[in-house]
Design a protein around this motif. Structure first.
Motif, mmCIF file in Angstrom:
data_model
loop_
_atom_site.group_PDB
_atom_site.id
_atom_site.type_symbol
_atom_site.label_atom_id
_atom_site.label_comp_id
_atom_site.label_asym_id
_atom_site.label_seq_id
_atom_site.Cartn_x
_atom_site.Cartn_y
_atom_site.Cartn_z
ATOM 1 N N ASP A 1 27.158 -6.994 -31.896
ATOM 2 C CA ASP A 1 27.290 -6.237 -30.665
ATOM 3 C C ASP A 1 26.204 -6.710 -29.701
ATOM 4 O OD1 ASP A 1 27.442 -4.454 -28.621
ATOM 5 O OD2 ASP A 1 27.409 -2.653 -29.879
ATOM 6 N N PRO A 2 26.560 -7.335 -28.574
ATOM 7 C CA PRO A 2 25.519 -7.910 -27.717
ATOM 8 C C PRO A 2 24.653 -6.859 -27.027
ATOM 9 C CG PRO A 2 27.685 -8.191 -26.730
ATOM 10 C CD PRO A 2 27.906 -7.560 -28.068
ATOM 11 N N ILE A 3 25.004 -5.602 -27.146
ATOM 12 C CA ILE A 3 24.197 -4.555 -26.494
ATOM 13 C C ILE A 3 22.738 -4.641 -26.926
ATOM 14 C CG2 ILE A 3 24.767 -2.857 -28.298
ATOM 15 C CD1 ILE A 3 24.281 -1.904 -24.649
ATOM 16 N N ASN A 4 22.519 -5.027 -28.209
ATOM 17 C CA ASN A 4 21.150 -5.086 -28.716
ATOM 18 C C ASN A 4 20.344 -6.230 -28.127
ATOM 19 O OD1 ASN A 4 20.979 -2.876 -30.534
ATOM 20 N ND2 ASN A 4 22.391 -3.955 -31.907
ATOM 21 N N LEU A 5 21.017 -7.194 -27.531
ATOM 22 C CA LEU A 5 20.303 -8.351 -26.990
ATOM 23 C C LEU A 5 20.660 -8.615 -25.539
ATOM 24 C CD1 LEU A 5 20.477 -10.665 -30.091
ATOM 25 C CD2 LEU A 5 18.411 -9.749 -29.037
ATOM 26 N N LEU A 6 21.170 -7.579 -24.884
ATOM 27 C CA LEU A 6 21.588 -7.734 -23.502
ATOM 28 C C LEU A 6 20.432 -8.209 -22.620
ATOM 29 C CD1 LEU A 6 24.389 -7.324 -22.493
ATOM 30 C CD2 LEU A 6 23.765 -5.036 -21.707
ATOM 31 N N HIS A 7 19.232 -7.674 -22.901
ATOM 32 C CA HIS A 7 18.072 -8.058 -22.089
ATOM 33 C C HIS A 7 17.796 -9.547 -22.201
ATOM 34 C CE1 HIS A 7 16.943 -6.632 -26.072
ATOM 35 N NE2 HIS A 7 15.951 -7.505 -26.042
ATOM 36 N N LEU A 8 17.990 -10.105 -23.394
ATOM 37 C CA LEU A 8 17.754 -11.540 -23.561
ATOM 38 C C LEU A 8 18.835 -12.355 -22.850
ATOM 39 C CD1 LEU A 8 15.856 -13.605 -24.935
ATOM 40 C CD2 LEU A 8 17.511 -13.698 -26.793
ATOM 41 N N LEU A 9 20.076 -11.925 -23.020
ATOM 42 C CA LEU A 9 21.167 -12.641 -22.342
ATOM 43 C C LEU A 9 20.976 -12.603 -20.830
ATOM 44 C CD1 LEU A 9 24.199 -11.441 -24.501
ATOM 45 C CD2 LEU A 9 23.221 -13.748 -24.401
ATOM 46 N N LYS A 10 20.579 -11.434 -20.318
ATOM 47 C CA LYS A 10 20.336 -11.331 -18.884
ATOM 48 C C LYS A 10 19.200 -12.260 -18.460
ATOM 49 C CE LYS A 10 20.261 -6.977 -17.055
ATOM 50 N NZ LYS A 10 19.952 -5.528 -17.144
ATOM 51 N N ALA A 11 18.174 -12.308 -19.276
ATOM 52 C CA ALA A 11 17.020 -13.152 -18.930
ATOM 53 C C ALA A 11 17.416 -14.623 -18.862
ATOM 54 C CB ALA A 11 15.890 -12.940 -19.937
ATOM 55 N N LEU A 12 18.278 -15.055 -19.791
ATOM 56 C CA LEU A 12 18.655 -16.467 -19.807
ATOM 57 C C LEU A 12 19.465 -16.840 -18.562
ATOM 58 C CD1 LEU A 12 19.645 -17.072 -23.560
ATOM 59 C CD2 LEU A 12 17.457 -17.493 -22.436
ATOM 60 N N ARG A 13 19.990 -15.830 -17.875
ATOM 61 C CA ARG A 13 20.753 -16.122 -16.659
ATOM 62 C C ARG A 13 19.868 -16.228 -15.432
ATOM 63 N NH1 ARG A 13 24.110 -11.333 -18.203
ATOM 64 N NH2 ARG A 13 25.423 -12.114 -19.893
ATOM 65 N N CYS A 14 18.584 -15.954 -15.589
ATOM 66 C CA CYS A 14 17.691 -15.900 -14.424
ATOM 67 C C CYS A 14 16.799 -17.124 -14.327
ATOM 68 C CB CYS A 14 16.829 -14.638 -14.475
ATOM 69 S SG CYS A 14 17.776 -13.114 -14.380
ATOM 70 N N GLY A 15 17.254 -18.248 -14.876
ATOM 71 C CA GLY A 15 16.440 -19.459 -14.823
ATOM 72 C C GLY A 15 15.530 -19.560 -16.028
ATOM 73 N N ALA A 16 16.091 -20.034 -17.143
ATOM 74 C CA ALA A 16 15.328 -20.092 -18.396
ATOM 75 C C ALA A 16 14.979 -21.544 -18.705
ATOM 76 C CB ALA A 16 16.139 -19.496 -19.536
ATOM 77 N N PRO A 17 13.716 -21.849 -18.886
ATOM 78 C CA PRO A 17 13.353 -23.222 -19.225
ATOM 79 C C PRO A 17 13.740 -23.533 -20.664
ATOM 80 C CG PRO A 17 11.434 -21.823 -19.400
ATOM 81 C CD PRO A 17 12.544 -20.958 -18.880
ATOM 82 N N PRO A 18 14.032 -24.796 -20.961
ATOM 83 C CA PRO A 18 14.180 -25.162 -22.375
ATOM 84 C C PRO A 18 12.873 -24.842 -23.090
ATOM 85 C CG PRO A 18 14.514 -27.070 -20.915
ATOM 86 C CD PRO A 18 14.108 -25.937 -20.056
ATOM 87 N N HIS A 19 12.954 -24.320 -24.290
ATOM 88 C CA HIS A 19 11.721 -23.906 -24.961
ATOM 89 C C HIS A 19 11.927 -23.861 -26.464
ATOM 90 C CE1 HIS A 19 14.040 -20.192 -24.305
ATOM 91 N NE2 HIS A 19 13.375 -19.630 -25.302
ATOM 92 N N GLY A 20 10.812 -23.852 -27.153
ATOM 93 C CA GLY A 20 10.845 -23.780 -28.603
ATOM 94 C C GLY A 20 9.483 -23.380 -29.121
ATOM 95 N N GLY A 21 9.427 -23.094 -30.402
ATOM 96 C CA GLY A 21 8.149 -22.647 -30.934
ATOM 97 C C GLY A 21 8.154 -22.589 -32.436
ATOM 98 N N ILE A 22 7.200 -21.875 -32.943
ATOM 99 C CA ILE A 22 7.021 -21.813 -34.385
ATOM 100 C C ILE A 22 6.199 -20.585 -34.723
ATOM 101 C CG2 ILE A 22 4.859 -23.122 -34.451
ATOM 102 C CD1 ILE A 22 6.025 -24.622 -36.917
ATOM 103 N N ALA A 23 6.307 -20.131 -35.954
ATOM 104 C CA ALA A 23 5.424 -19.074 -36.445
ATOM 105 C C ALA A 23 4.907 -19.501 -37.811
ATOM 106 C CB ALA A 23 6.178 -17.752 -36.551
ATOM 107 N N LEU A 24 3.605 -19.427 -37.975
ATOM 108 C CA LEU A 24 2.992 -19.742 -39.269
ATOM 109 C C LEU A 24 2.613 -18.443 -39.959
ATOM 110 C CD1 LEU A 24 0.517 -22.583 -38.198
ATOM 111 C CD2 LEU A 24 2.874 -22.821 -38.997
ATOM 112 N N GLY A 25 2.870 -18.349 -41.229
ATOM 113 C CA GLY A 25 2.472 -17.166 -41.988
ATOM 114 C C GLY A 25 0.994 -17.272 -42.346
ATOM 115 N N LEU A 26 0.182 -16.498 -41.630
ATOM 116 C CA LEU A 26 -1.259 -16.656 -41.806
ATOM 117 C C LEU A 26 -1.721 -16.212 -43.192
ATOM 118 C CD1 LEU A 26 -3.979 -17.429 -40.538
ATOM 119 C CD2 LEU A 26 -4.167 -15.085 -39.708
#
Lengths: 605, 605
Positions: free
Chosen positions: B528-553
């Motif tokens: 159900d996209p309702i849970n991620l609507l904010h992200l979908l909306k954000a990607l429509r407002c000019g989203a740069p290509p991006h990536g990242g990582i998380a290390l388990g400290l």
């Protein structure tokens, strides 16, 4: 913004040769690659490309029809990368307001990385003026604005400098402590977290207080943490359900040592362009703060101190008028604002007097605003009831002269003093909005000390005493003998740090003797020691003397960044009602989760 | 321990002149003040004083009866401060095991700051051997032990170096993101936090994933955070309800750039005394990892690779015995441990074979342990059923010779491969406990890449596909055209970082196109996209290509500190069942709180 110069390494591992804030005349002729957001375009020829570091003008050469086709009708805030060559701007077209204003990039090619929608709810430039609920809903748009870029990046920089000072200069150890814990007695309301064990809940910590003391018992003698804390207070103007404090604790130290450490810390991190801060900070007792400023966090950037005219009032007809024997502890307190009479309109006067009564026992309090005229003549609601002699004696004592405003308050001292402190700030704010310069242009740090260790119960029927700060604060050694006989007279080894009238931190030397801690908890506060048994046990296992402090990072940053609200120094704040307009949190949960956590939702009215 | 030399500034603002690990022969004659815990005393004359930095021997001069009276019968672990003069130890009495072993302090006076009880539950020295529930109950005692002092201080040092590398060398910005948020679809179980609004709950974030992507959309192109995260998974051996990850995200970058950044980061923080780590780290595809190691996080410190003998088995009587047409995707996989036949007892063999069946579809899997003898003779439960020809062909293919152990597994490939991977590790561990040196003495970092983007549903009736990692991972560009036609064949731009067979981090290039993200969520994952609507909306407002990582400290620190559990690198961990034996958390809450949060406790079964 001068941020770009601080971030010279921002191009490593990135698909750009320079940031949009970096190119200068000395780069002319250089081939560059920039990536950013289309802030503006004109005539399908000029594109203003923006990233976090600045803006650069891109120019489409006339013959490049392919580029022209790509940028024609491209919505603002689309993301592109651009290859080109740096050129000097044509004569007369320099823009001195832009860091890159002497150059432009003649495009070889662009790539549209992400096209924005054309009907954004607001532009980045206008975002500071958009109403907050909409701004928070589209927080990612507002974050592109240079003011928020500056605030959040400055916060990172200041926290980094704090770490460097604490770790590299003074050998502190950064230790993470749990946030899922058990309820701390006597503090703020804590959020609860249900677990898979029926009826068992964690509490989200309101501070690492107990853990940092346990770390001292555990031999970590110089601890700090930039700690996330939680309080469920309803969201007040300067409160958030989660907030951050700079949490510090030391063993084998003194109140004065911790004060010097914090002064050194703040001096080290203070932004250079805000001027140096004078250290050591002045110190004021709680008693003097209340007496002179009517508040325990005085704004010392202006005077207009509270002046006690109780004796004069008592010797006059005022006592009969306002201080009838029904009022215990009657006091008369006044303050003078010079040459301000013409600046306080009747409606300003009314709202000022009204606001003072809002929070206190209004039935017994009276406030009068007096406009001084020649010859100690008072223009006020009280004038007709007073003799000229009374007006003379008070006016002379206050040193007031024609054109001044006197605020006079009458009533029980306990409620009168804070009301006068509040009016002092409100009248000063009012005058400053009219252009009067009352506050000095300084950043006034102040230690407030010698707080009482305990306060009377807030319950009407007189329950047990309460801790003025928390149950772990040590008494001043010279007052310790009063703990049993007269606990309300015991002063604590507590110190509040005040900046420009805001409390930005507080700390204390802690009780490290288990018998004293037990006496305070059981006998004075009458708390069930079960909630703190682990701490009492720890103090029996060899506890070093210790003390510490916590600084409110959000509030500190808000003052440094000169923002109206701490929400402007937090990347994703909650709104005033604790909601997140962006995601809609908090939300309902599933029946499966309710079952997992053994909870049902109960509708209370 | 070499910690003391790193913390040369640990005496500022403290009531000591030196730490207990600091004095050397060059200090002889100096007047000093030390503070610490009484670790040992002998003859009422010698006191071994300990703090976090070391131990120093104090000596009571015979004539000092006042000191004698103070230390006589003082319980161990009491806290004292001591004034005295440094002296060389008498000839022959140096203790080369102590950093301060050439000197002692002749006492002028001592002050007992806090007397310990005499019946402590365990001594600091014996704490590592005490059973864990007791250790955790008195965690503050165990924290005094030099092993925990070292772990926690090294953690602080490594995190500080990470910050220096990210902020000072590469211009990253440290940004705090909320932990009170709304549920992330498709991830781990998240703790819920009731609010004062009836039926509305926050979720405690399992990672800052959404926020860091929103920061990229908001123009913060180089973000990091040492982030507290929460998962309610029941506490597994290496899991805690709250844990810490080093969270990083960049805009305008590539998978390879992020890999190089992380290699540089780990190289920068790696403790010098552990040797340099070779960079760049090798890279292995998910497919190769599964094929050769039977696991997506291979321990490459030893070989003993999985070898596919399916064709040989199919051509032999083995297929009839084990691979009847009922078993779809039948496979035969073997591995060889050289010269180990004598080291695997019958009971070890049984528990090995049993453990492999524990987690998989045991009805269709068969495992055989073969002890090789001269002439390709197999000593195994299978021998009687096989021809010598079959034994020859498999033995030759594997290059096995007399004295070797072969592990042979037969069954459906999907469940056989991970079982063989598990047995590879278990047999290696078994042999190493017997003194065989299988693993190299290196720290083997490894990137595992080219994971599938989606996995089949775990539901039996075949629900929608699941994300292999999370719904935000971008597909490899060359596989993107398969999203609609053949999503299970799409490889993601995901990378896992593995160290010595433990996953210590994972990341990806993210989807930055709103249409692709929407297709993945709605059409493939059927969320159900309702849970991620904010992200979908954000990607429509000019989203740069991006990536990242998380290390388990926690896991990274556990490997660096060579501890058995992540609990040994956390100051106050929860026990395996998510409880805190020290404070008793979680606990019940009051009726008032239940009412405030509109919840009731429901007793399920």
């Amino acid at each position: 913004t001068r941020l770009s110069s601080r971030f010279t390494h921002a191009n490593s591992f990135a698909l750009r040769s320079h940031t949009c804030g970096e190119l200068r005349k000395s780069d002319v002729g250089r081939k560059v690659k920039l990536s950013g957001w289309v802030q503006f375009q004109r005539l399908n020829k000029f594109v203003l490309l923006r990233d976090a570091y600045g803006v650069t003008q891109l120019v489409v050469p006339d013959e490049k029809l392919d580029i022209l086709n790509k940028i024609r009708n491209i919505p603002l805030e689309s993301v592109i990368s651009a290859d080109g060559k740096v050129a000097a701007r044509p004569p007369g077209q320099d823009n001195p307001k832009q860091l890159t204003g002497e150059v432009e990039v003649i495009l070889d090619d662009i790539e549209v990385l992400s096209s924005s929608i054309s009907n954004l709810p607001f532009t980045v430039q206008e975002s500071p003026k958009v109403k907050e609920s909409l701004r928070l809903e589209y927080r990612y748009l507002q974050l592109r604005h240079e003011s928020l870029q500056r605030n959040i990046r400055l916060r990172s920089e200041i926290v980094m400098k704090m770490r460097e000072f604490l770790v590299r200069v003074h050998g502190f150890v950064d230790i993470e402590t749990p946030t899922l814990f058990r309820r701390t007695p006597g503090g703020a309301q804590e959020f609860v977290v249900p677990t898979r064990t029926s009826g068992k809940f964690y509490s989200l910590v309101q501070s690492p207080q107990q853990f940092k003391q346990l770390l001292m018992v555990g031999g970590f003698d110089r601890y700090f943490q930039i700690a996330r804390c939680y309080r469920d207070e309803g969201t007040k103007a300067n409160r958030q359900p989660e907030f951050t404090q700079v949490d510090i604790e030391m063993s084998f130290t003194t109140k004065e040592n911790i004060q010097r450490l914090i002064e050194g810390l703040l001096n080290h991190v203070w932004p250079e362009d805000m001027g140096r801060i004078p250290i050591p900070f002045p110190e004021m007792t709680y008693k003097d703060a209340m007496k002179n400023y009517g508040v325990d966090k005085p704004d010392t950037r202006f005077d207009n101190l509270l002046q006690d005219v109780t004796e004069l009032a008592k010797a006059s007809e005022i006592f009969r008028l306002f201080g009838s024997s029904e009022i215990a502890n009657f006091a008369a307190i006044a303050m003078v604002f010079k040459s301000s009479a013409a600046l306080v309109s009747k409606s300003a006067e009314e709202s000022l007097l009204e606001s003072a009564k809002m929070t206190t026992d209004k039935t017994k309090l009276s406030f009068v605003l007096i406009r001084m005229q020649d010859g100690n003549k008072w223009k006020s609601s009280l004038t007709k009831k007073l003799t000229q002699e009374t007006m003379n004696s008070i006016g002379d004592r206050l040193g007031a002269s024609a054109g001044d405003v006197i605020l006079l308050g009458l009533g029980p001292r306990e409620s009168l003093v804070p009301s006068m402190g509040k009016m002092r700030l409100e009248l000063a704010n009012h005058l400053e909005t009219l252009g009067v310069k009352l506050r000095s242009n300084t950043n006034n740090f102040l230690w407030v000390v010698d707080f009482p260790l305990f306060l009377p119960s807030e319950e009407l029927d007189g329950g047990p005493l309460q801790s003025a700060h928390h149950p772990f604060t040590a008494p001043r050694p010279e007052d310790e003998h009063l703990l049993r006989s007269s606990p309300l007279d015991v002063r604590g080894l507590h110190y509040d740090l005040v900046l420009n009238g805001s409390e930005i931190g507080g700390g204390s030397i802690r009780i490290h003797q288990s018998d004293v801690q037990e006496f305070v908890l059981k006998e004075i506060l009458q708390e069930d020691p079960i909630n703190l048994l682990h701490l009492l046990k720890a103090l029996r296992c060899g506890a070093p003397p210790h003390g510490g402090i916590a600084l409110g990072l959000d509030r500190l940053m808000s003052i440094i960044c000169e923002t109206k609200s701490i929400r402007d120094v937090i990347a994703f704040p909650k709104s005033l009602d604790g909601k997140d307009p962006m995601s809609g949190a908090p939300t309902s949960i599933s029946e499966k989760e309710k079952k997992m956590y053994h909870i049902g939702v109960v509708q209370n009215k």
